[in-house]
Design a protein around this motif. Structure first.
Motif, PDB file in Angstrom:
ATOM      1  N   VAL A   1       0.854  -1.196   0.000  1.00 47.89           N
ATOM      2  CA  VAL A   1       0.000   0.000   0.000  1.00 47.89           C
ATOM      3  C   VAL A   1       0.884   1.238   0.000  1.00 47.89           C
ATOM      4  N   ASN A   2       0.591   2.158  -0.876  1.00 50.67           N
ATOM      5  CA  ASN A   2       1.338   3.404  -0.994  1.00 50.67           C
ATOM      6  C   ASN A   2       0.890   4.363   0.109  1.00 50.67           C
ATOM      7  N   ARG A   3       1.838   4.846   0.906  1.00 50.60           N
ATOM      8  CA  ARG A   3       1.535   5.739   2.022  1.00 50.60           C
ATOM      9  C   ARG A   3       0.818   7.007   1.571  1.00 50.60           C
ATOM     10  N   ASP A   4       1.285   7.617   0.500  1.00 51.45           N
ATOM     11  CA  ASP A   4       0.660   8.846   0.013  1.00 51.45           C
ATOM     12  C   ASP A   4      -0.777   8.600  -0.425  1.00 51.45           C
ATOM     13  N   GLU A   5      -1.014   7.460  -1.043  1.00 53.65           N
ATOM     14  CA  GLU A   5      -2.364   7.103  -1.475  1.00 53.65           C
ATOM     15  C   GLU A   5      -3.296   6.934  -0.269  1.00 53.65           C
ATOM     16  N   TYR A   6      -2.799   6.217   0.747  1.00 57.37           N
ATOM     17  CA  TYR A   6      -3.602   6.048   1.961  1.00 57.37           C
ATOM     18  C   TYR A   6      -3.902   7.404   2.602  1.00 57.37           C
ATOM     19  N   GLU A   7      -2.884   8.233   2.763  1.00 57.47           N
ATOM     20  CA  GLU A   7      -3.073   9.506   3.458  1.00 57.47           C
ATOM     21  C   GLU A   7      -4.010  10.435   2.692  1.00 57.47           C
TER      22      GLU A   7
ATOM     23  N   ARG B   1      -7.473  11.822   4.307  1.00 60.93           N
ATOM     24  CA  ARG B   1      -7.835  13.245   4.356  1.00 60.93           C
ATOM     25  C   ARG B   1      -9.153  13.546   3.641  1.00 60.93           C
ATOM     26  N   THR B   2      -9.403  12.888   2.524  1.00 65.99           N
ATOM     27  CA  THR B   2     -10.558  13.248   1.705  1.00 65.99           C
ATOM     28  C   THR B   2     -11.807  12.405   1.953  1.00 65.99           C
ATOM     29  N   VAL B   3     -11.636  11.194   2.483  1.00 62.33           N
ATOM     30  CA  VAL B   3     -12.779  10.294   2.681  1.00 62.33           C
ATOM     31  C   VAL B   3     -12.967   9.942   4.155  1.00 62.33           C
ATOM     32  N   ASP B   4     -11.957   9.331   4.753  1.00 63.54           N
ATOM     33  CA  ASP B   4     -12.097   8.777   6.099  1.00 63.54           C
ATOM     34  C   ASP B   4     -12.358   9.850   7.154  1.00 63.54           C
ATOM     35  N   ILE B   5     -11.505  10.844   7.226  1.00 62.99           N
ATOM     36  CA  ILE B   5     -11.626  11.863   8.277  1.00 62.99           C
ATOM     37  C   ILE B   5     -12.958  12.602   8.194  1.00 62.99           C
ATOM     38  N   PRO B   6     -13.333  13.134   7.021  1.00 72.83           N
ATOM     39  CA  PRO B   6     -14.625  13.832   6.982  1.00 72.83           C
ATOM     40  C   PRO B   6     -15.812  12.909   7.271  1.00 72.83           C
ATOM     41  N   SER B   7     -15.732  11.666   6.812  1.00 68.57           N
ATOM     42  CA  SER B   7     -16.842  10.720   7.039  1.00 68.57           C
ATOM     43  C   SER B   7     -17.019  10.397   8.516  1.00 68.57           C
ATOM     44  N   VAL B   8     -15.927  10.114   9.199  1.00 65.89           N
ATOM     45  CA  VAL B   8     -16.017   9.769  10.622  1.00 65.89           C
ATOM     46  C   VAL B   8     -16.460  10.972  11.441  1.00 65.89           C
ATOM     47  N   ARG B   9     -15.941  12.145  11.117  1.00 70.26           N
ATOM     48  CA  ARG B   9     -16.323  13.348  11.865  1.00 70.26           C
ATOM     49  C   ARG B   9     -17.811  13.666  11.761  1.00 70.26           C
ATOM     50  N   ARG B  10     -18.462  13.226  10.693  1.00 71.85           N
ATOM     51  CA  ARG B  10     -19.898  13.466  10.516  1.00 71.85           C
ATOM     52  C   ARG B  10     -20.773  12.444  11.244  1.00 71.85           C
ATOM     53  N   LEU B  11     -20.207  11.376  11.750  1.00 70.05           N
ATOM     54  CA  LEU B  11     -21.006  10.331  12.383  1.00 70.05           C
ATOM     55  C   LEU B  11     -21.669  10.830  13.661  1.00 70.05           C
ATOM     56  N   GLN B  12     -22.915  10.455  13.827  1.00 68.46           N
ATOM     57  CA  GLN B  12     -23.642  10.766  15.067  1.00 68.46           C
ATOM     58  C   GLN B  12     -22.892  10.161  16.248  1.00 68.46           C
ATOM     59  N   GLY B  13     -22.755  10.922  17.314  1.00 67.34           N
ATOM     60  CA  GLY B  13     -22.066  10.446  18.510  1.00 67.34           C
ATOM     61  C   GLY B  13     -20.581  10.738  18.524  1.00 67.34           C
ATOM     62  N   CYS B  14     -20.018  11.118  17.372  1.00 66.93           N
ATOM     63  CA  CYS B  14     -18.587  11.415  17.274  1.00 66.93           C
ATOM     64  C   CYS B  14     -18.370  12.910  17.467  1.00 66.93           C
ATOM     65  N   SER B  15     -17.459  13.272  18.370  1.00 67.29           N
ATOM     66  CA  SER B  15     -17.170  14.688  18.599  1.00 67.29           C
ATOM     67  C   SER B  15     -15.786  15.099  18.101  1.00 67.29           C
ATOM     68  N   GLY B  16     -15.020  14.146  17.590  1.00 68.16           N
ATOM     69  CA  GLY B  16     -13.707  14.482  17.058  1.00 68.16           C
ATOM     70  C   GLY B  16     -13.013  13.261  16.506  1.00 68.16           C
ATOM     71  N   PHE B  17     -12.130  13.482  15.524  1.00 71.13           N
ATOM     72  CA  PHE B  17     -11.403  12.376  14.902  1.00 71.13           C
ATOM     73  C   PHE B  17     -10.104  12.912  14.336  1.00 71.13           C
ATOM     74  N   ASN B  18      -9.010  12.270  14.710  1.00 63.58           N
ATOM     75  CA  ASN B  18      -7.689  12.630  14.193  1.00 63.58           C
ATOM     76  C   ASN B  18      -6.944  11.373  13.793  1.00 63.58           C
ATOM     77  N   VAL B  19      -6.182  11.476  12.705  1.00 65.20           N
ATOM     78  CA  VAL B  19      -5.309  10.392  12.263  1.00 65.20           C
ATOM     79  C   VAL B  19      -3.879  10.897  12.392  1.00 65.20           C
ATOM     80  N   LEU B  20      -3.061  10.129  13.086  1.00 63.93           N
ATOM     81  CA  LEU B  20      -1.676  10.516  13.353  1.00 63.93           C
ATOM     82  C   LEU B  20      -0.728   9.496  12.728  1.00 63.93           C
ATOM     83  N   ARG B  21       0.352   9.983  12.121  1.00 64.43           N
ATOM     84  CA  ARG B  21       1.371   9.096  11.557  1.00 64.43           C
ATOM     85  C   ARG B  21       2.520   8.982  12.558  1.00 64.43           C
TER      86      ARG B  21
END
Length: 103
Positions: free
Chosen positions: A14-20, A24-44
Motif C-alpha cells: 500500500v502506498n503511504r501517500d495514497e492512503y493519506e 484526508r478526503t474520505v475517512d476523516i470527513p466521514s467519521v467526523r460526521r457520524l452521530q455520537g462522534c465529537s472528534g477524529f484525528n489520524v496521526l502518523r
C-alpha cells in the motif's frame, strides 16, 4: 466521553501517500460526521522518543465519542460500512481499543 484508539500499519504494497490522501478526503470527513462522534484525528508515527525510527504502529487514530450508542448505530449504517471496507483495503491488523479518561 470515550476515546477509541485505533493502532495499525498499512498492508504490504500500500502506498503511504495514497492512503493519506484517502484518509484526508474520505475517512476523516466521514467519521467526523457520524452521530455520537465529537472528534477524529489520524496521526502518523514518526519515531520513538529515544530517536529510534522503528515504531510499532505506523498510524494511530483517535475517535472521540460522546454517545457510544449513537456512534455504534452510525457505524452500522451502509455508508459507514462502505468507508470501513475501504479502510480494510489499506490497513493491516488494526486494533480498536475503547478508552476512558481517568480524570
Amino acid at each position: 466521553m470515550s476515546t477509541i484508539v485505533v493502532l495499525f500499519n498499512l498492508k504490504s504494497g500500500v502506498n503511504r501517500d495514497e492512503y493519506e490522501e484517502w484518509a484526508r478526503t474520505v475517512d476523516i470527513p466521514s467519521v467526523r460526521r457520524l452521530q455520537g462522534c465529537s472528534g477524529f484525528n489520524v496521526l502518523r508515527g514518526e519515531r520513538l522518543l529515544d530517536g529510534s525510527p522503528s515504531v510499532p504502529y505506523a498510524y494511530v487514530e483517535l475517535i472521540q465519542v460522546d454517545d457510544m450508542t449513537d456512534f455504534m448505530t452510525a457505524v452500522s449504517a451502509p455508508a459507514a460500512q462502505a468507508v470501513a471496507a475501504q479502510f480494510r483495503e489499506f490497513a493491516e491488523g488494526a486494533t480498536f481499543m475503547v478508552t476512558e479518561s481517568i480524570e
